[in-house]
Design an enzyme around this catalytic site. Structure first.
Site, PDB file in Angstrom:
ATOM      1  N   CYS A  37      -2.393  -6.697  -0.702  1.00 28.32           N
ATOM      2  CA  CYS A  37      -0.948  -7.075  -1.142  1.00 28.32           C
ATOM      3  C   CYS A  37      -0.071  -7.516  -0.053  1.00 28.32           C
ATOM      4  CB  CYS A  37      -0.423  -5.841  -1.822  1.00 28.32           C
ATOM      5  SG  CYS A  37       0.865  -6.222  -2.940  1.00 28.32           S
ATOM      6  N   ASP A  92       0.928   5.870  -4.473  1.00 29.51           N
ATOM      7  CA  ASP A  92       1.372   5.642  -3.155  1.00 29.51           C
ATOM      8  C   ASP A  92       1.860   6.986  -2.456  1.00 29.51           C
ATOM      9  OD1 ASP A  92       1.946   4.149  -0.837  1.00 29.51           O
ATOM     10  OD2 ASP A  92       3.019   2.904  -2.105  1.00 29.51           O
TER      11      ASP A  92
END
Length: 205
Positions: A7, A129
């Protein structure tokens, strides 16, 4: 078979590194100036044209108007939408009316309540996360040992700890950004090492 997503891509050089390493997904942080990895809609369109077709581009959005990710998905610029802000079930419903693209909803995991919220999400996938989000730090993987749905694992992952992360947390996919950077930029060697580490895990399973 654990998938891998890289990412925070920003440049043509990043795309060359991705095309060489061949992860399953790559992510672009779209129209979010607070992120140092922010890219515009036009930049994403240009970069995706350089991407090998088997690598699935994901647009990462933070509290964006629903029409923006929907438009980019419907135009074929991105093939999945990742929500990384405070988007709620109502937002997701609005988005579903605008596009059929699969949705990944991110959750910051600090407590068991956060895990329960992720379990309830109506998104196609959830991404788990660190509690602070985007810090490059990992969270307590024991919190998700009873996770009952496929999830992306993010936060503090590097080529060196991927094998332990996969065996411990058993994610459907792993997501790396700062863990494959050097001096704040994507590093081709680290990207390649991360993808190779995951592919070796696949080979053993």
């Amino acid at each position: 078979m654990t998938r891998i997503k890289i990412c925070g891509l920003m440049t043509e050089e990043d795309i060359r590194s991705i095309n060489e390493a061949r992860p399953d997904y790559c992510g672009f942080i779209v129209e979010y100036p607070k992120s140092r990895r922010n890219v515009s809609k036009d930049q994403v369109e240009r970069l995706v044209r350089l991407l090998e077709p088997e690598i699935l581009p994901v647009g990462v959005f933070v509290n964006a108007p629903p029409f923006l990710p929907a438009k980019m998905a419907n135009e074929g610029t991105i093939r999945a939408i990742q929500l990384h802000g405070q988007e709620d079930a109502f937002y997701l419903q609005r988005l579903r009316k605008l596009t059929d693209a699969p949705v990944i909803q991110a959750f910051s995991i600090a407590t068991e309540k956060d895990v329960e919220a992720a379990q309830r999400s109506e998104a196609d996938w959830v991404l788990l996360d660190h509690g602070s989000g985007g810090t490059g730090e990992s969270f307590d993987w024991n919190l998700i040992k009873n996770m009952e749905r496929p999830f992306f694992l993010a936060g503090g992952l590097t080529p060196e700890n991927l094998v332990r992360a996969v065996h411990t947390a058993k994610p459907w996919a792993v997501d790396l950004s700062s863990g494959v950077e050097k001096n704040g930029r994507k590093d081709a060697q680290k990207i390649r090492a991360a993808v190779e580490a995951v592919r070796k895990i696949k080979g053993k399973e």
